[in-house]
Design an enzyme around this catalytic site. Sequence first.
Site, PDB file in Angstrom:
ATOM      1  N   ASP A 109     -97.967-106.506 -77.143  1.00 37.97           N
ATOM      2  CA  ASP A 109     -98.322-105.251 -77.788  1.00 37.97           C
ATOM      3  C   ASP A 109     -97.291-104.884 -78.856  1.00 37.97           C
ATOM      4  O   ASP A 109     -97.634-104.459 -79.956  1.00 37.97           O
ATOM      5  CB  ASP A 109     -98.394-104.126 -76.754  1.00 37.97           C
ATOM      6  CG  ASP A 109     -99.543-104.312 -75.775  1.00 37.97           C
ATOM      7  OD1 ASP A 109    -100.122-105.404 -75.748  1.00 37.97           O
ATOM      8  OD2 ASP A 109     -99.849-103.363 -75.042  1.00 37.97           O
ATOM      9  N   CYS A 155     -90.723-104.099 -72.113  1.00 39.68           N
ATOM     10  CA  CYS A 155     -90.191-102.884 -72.747  1.00 39.68           C
ATOM     11  C   CYS A 155     -89.657-101.905 -71.714  1.00 39.68           C
ATOM     12  O   CYS A 155     -90.287-101.656 -70.689  1.00 39.68           O
ATOM     13  CB  CYS A 155     -91.264-102.239 -73.609  1.00 39.68           C
ATOM     14  SG  CYS A 155     -91.804-103.280 -74.983  1.00 39.68           S
ATOM     15  N   LYS A 165    -100.668-106.153 -70.418  1.00 40.40           N
ATOM     16  CA  LYS A 165    -102.003-106.477 -69.923  1.00 40.40           C
ATOM     17  C   LYS A 165    -101.992-107.567 -68.860  1.00 40.40           C
ATOM     18  O   LYS A 165    -103.004-107.781 -68.185  1.00 40.40           O
ATOM     19  CB  LYS A 165    -102.926-106.880 -71.077  1.00 40.40           C
ATOM     20  CG  LYS A 165    -102.973-105.864 -72.204  1.00 40.40           C
ATOM     21  CD  LYS A 165    -103.239-104.453 -71.713  1.00 40.40           C
ATOM     22  CE  LYS A 165    -103.101-103.424 -72.817  1.00 40.40           C
ATOM     23  NZ  LYS A 165    -101.724-103.247 -73.321  1.00 40.40           N
ATOM     24  N   GLU A 217    -103.519 -99.826 -79.658  1.00 44.03           N
ATOM     25  CA  GLU A 217    -102.539 -98.784 -79.397  1.00 44.03           C
ATOM     26  C   GLU A 217    -101.994 -98.284 -80.733  1.00 44.03           C
ATOM     27  O   GLU A 217    -101.914 -99.031 -81.699  1.00 44.03           O
ATOM     28  CB  GLU A 217    -101.401 -99.316 -78.529  1.00 44.03           C
ATOM     29  CG  GLU A 217    -101.851 -99.634 -77.115  1.00 44.03           C
ATOM     30  CD  GLU A 217    -100.731-100.194 -76.258  1.00 44.03           C
ATOM     31  OE1 GLU A 217     -99.629-100.433 -76.797  1.00 44.03           O
ATOM     32  OE2 GLU A 217    -100.962-100.403 -75.054  1.00 44.03           O
ATOM     33  N   CYS A 267     -95.542-108.497 -69.550  1.00 44.79           N
ATOM     34  CA  CYS A 267     -96.074-107.654 -70.616  1.00 44.79           C
ATOM     35  C   CYS A 267     -97.352-106.945 -70.155  1.00 44.79           C
ATOM     36  O   CYS A 267     -98.050-107.398 -69.256  1.00 44.79           O
ATOM     37  CB  CYS A 267     -96.331-108.468 -71.874  1.00 44.79           C
ATOM     38  SG  CYS A 267     -96.659-107.458 -73.342  1.00 44.79           S
ATOM     39  N   SER A 288     -99.575 -96.598 -76.795  1.00 46.07           N
ATOM     40  CA  SER A 288     -98.556 -97.312 -76.040  1.00 46.07           C
ATOM     41  C   SER A 288     -97.970 -96.388 -74.987  1.00 46.07           C
ATOM     42  O   SER A 288     -97.945 -95.162 -75.156  1.00 46.07           O
ATOM     43  CB  SER A 288     -97.450 -97.784 -76.989  1.00 46.07           C
ATOM     44  OG  SER A 288     -96.307 -98.175 -76.271  1.00 46.07           O
ATOM     45  N   CYS A 321     -90.839-110.254 -73.261  1.00 51.29           N
ATOM     46  CA  CYS A 321     -91.353-109.768 -71.976  1.00 51.29           C
ATOM     47  C   CYS A 321     -91.521-110.885 -70.947  1.00 51.29           C
ATOM     48  O   CYS A 321     -91.181-110.730 -69.775  1.00 51.29           O
ATOM     49  CB  CYS A 321     -92.688-109.069 -72.190  1.00 51.29           C
ATOM     50  SG  CYS A 321     -92.727-107.944 -73.586  1.00 51.29           S
TER      51      CYS A 321
END
Length: 553
Positions: A80, A193, A123, A443, A121, A469, A48
Amino acid sequence: MPLKSNAITQGPTRAPARAMLKAIGFTDDDLRKPNIGIANTWIETMPCNIRLRELAEKVKEGVRAAGGTPMEFNTIAISDGVTMGTEGMKASLVSRDLIADSIELVSRGHYFDGIICLTACDKTNPGAAMAALRLNIPTLVLYCGSILPGHYKGRDLTVQDVFEAVGAHSAGKIDDNELLAIENAACPGAGACGGQFTANTMATILEVIGLCPFGMASVPQPDDRKLDVCVEAGKIIVDAVRRDLKPRDICTRDAFENAIASVAASGGSTNAVLHLLAMAHEAGIDLKIEDFQAIANRTPLLCDLKPAGKYTAVDVDRAGGIPVIAQRLVDGGFVHKDAITITGRTLAEEAAEAHETPGQDVIKPLSAPIKKSGGIVILKGSLAPEGCVIKVTGIDRKIHQGPARVFGREEDAMDAVIHGRIQPGDVVVIRYEGPKGGPGMREMLGVTGAIMGAGLGDSVAMVTDGRFSGATRGFMVGHVAPEAAVGGPIAALQDGDPVTIDIEHQKIDIDLPAEVIAQRLQSWQAPPPAYTTGVFSKYVLTVGSASKGAVTC
């Protein structure tokens, strides 16, 4: 112009500070210019954020070209996808507030005149935005882009497909070789992602709320256009400093409502509820979980995006990007068009310059929405008096009634799924995974992916005080509040208790007399804390309810 940084760089008494800064290579001329902090979330533990060092150099180029002086610093990130299904996933939500704290701390210590945050990513995006709203100095949050889709047997893949392949493998639907082939193909390089998962949902929010310039977030990270985006972003933040355009000028109540509309229209992640509540807290905006439902009710679902849809974030870029989504929302009257953005222009002015690709099928026209209301539903009832959230994109069922199968942690539920102990009709309940109970609201993509991959997605529901997620799909309810660790009703559930989840009426109930639930809670005792020292222990002492964003201050 008066500069905040003058307090640390100018005047005879600041000679020691200048001496140290000159040791780095800064000149007197550099130190008289606007000092721009470059908050970089680069880390070598995930795709990421892996290209962010290179992109930071282009941002600095833009800052210098606009007459500013860039000063880069690093903060942290937790993957994550890599940590999912392990104790390490508990660090993810905790990292959001630590990212905000670290950006705030460095910026206050070094008196930056403005900040540009490089994020990717999940957060890192809300963490950077929260810091911006705390500091309230000119700030641009630049989402550095999605990964490209993988390809296997003629279809596009994301990491979602790997998680679901695990469930298919455990159910005997695919063999070891097929699982490995999907694993090897799904993630081809740098970038976050690739569906409308949490990272790309937050990217949409950042543009529509006004903290990221229009058209910049959609460009994939591996695309060389991202280099030009970064240079331009560096110029824009210096201009924002000169105009003293601050985050709280941008992130008004209207802007938050616009952001919620963008989540509804794009079929975004349930995590957006948590993060927008936290951002609003930092901005001093009275945003409530109920507001999401009111806005989703009036906003159509327009984007056919994974996890429930057909397309990836790269397809959004090819269709014309997030500006096309914003243009639809403006044209339909679903947003406050006069909200200001980081460029100083309004949302409507920026959206008017969207360039939609002819014939694209990713972002539907207003005349043919996928659904008449948005992709998020807030549920309340005897199981979740403070509320919880379900993502309804791709869901045809309006109601699920079934017996609770209760688990005290994610791993136990995962074991039950992959060993065939979950039956059609069950309501899988995973508790003690909330902000305090986890701690950190893990998650549950491993479990939800396994449920879908095992072919149970049409017959099983899941409820948790943890999170999902953005890649989760199915009849999955998260953020149940109050959580089990503080004695919420979810702590009273027992195996076999009947549970009803009613999307149409926005209800979630334990179908037992109220006095039975109350009696059980009277004899309930909180479990001992999982961590008694360190960062998790401190987090438990300060974190609040998911219904208010799980903030720590």
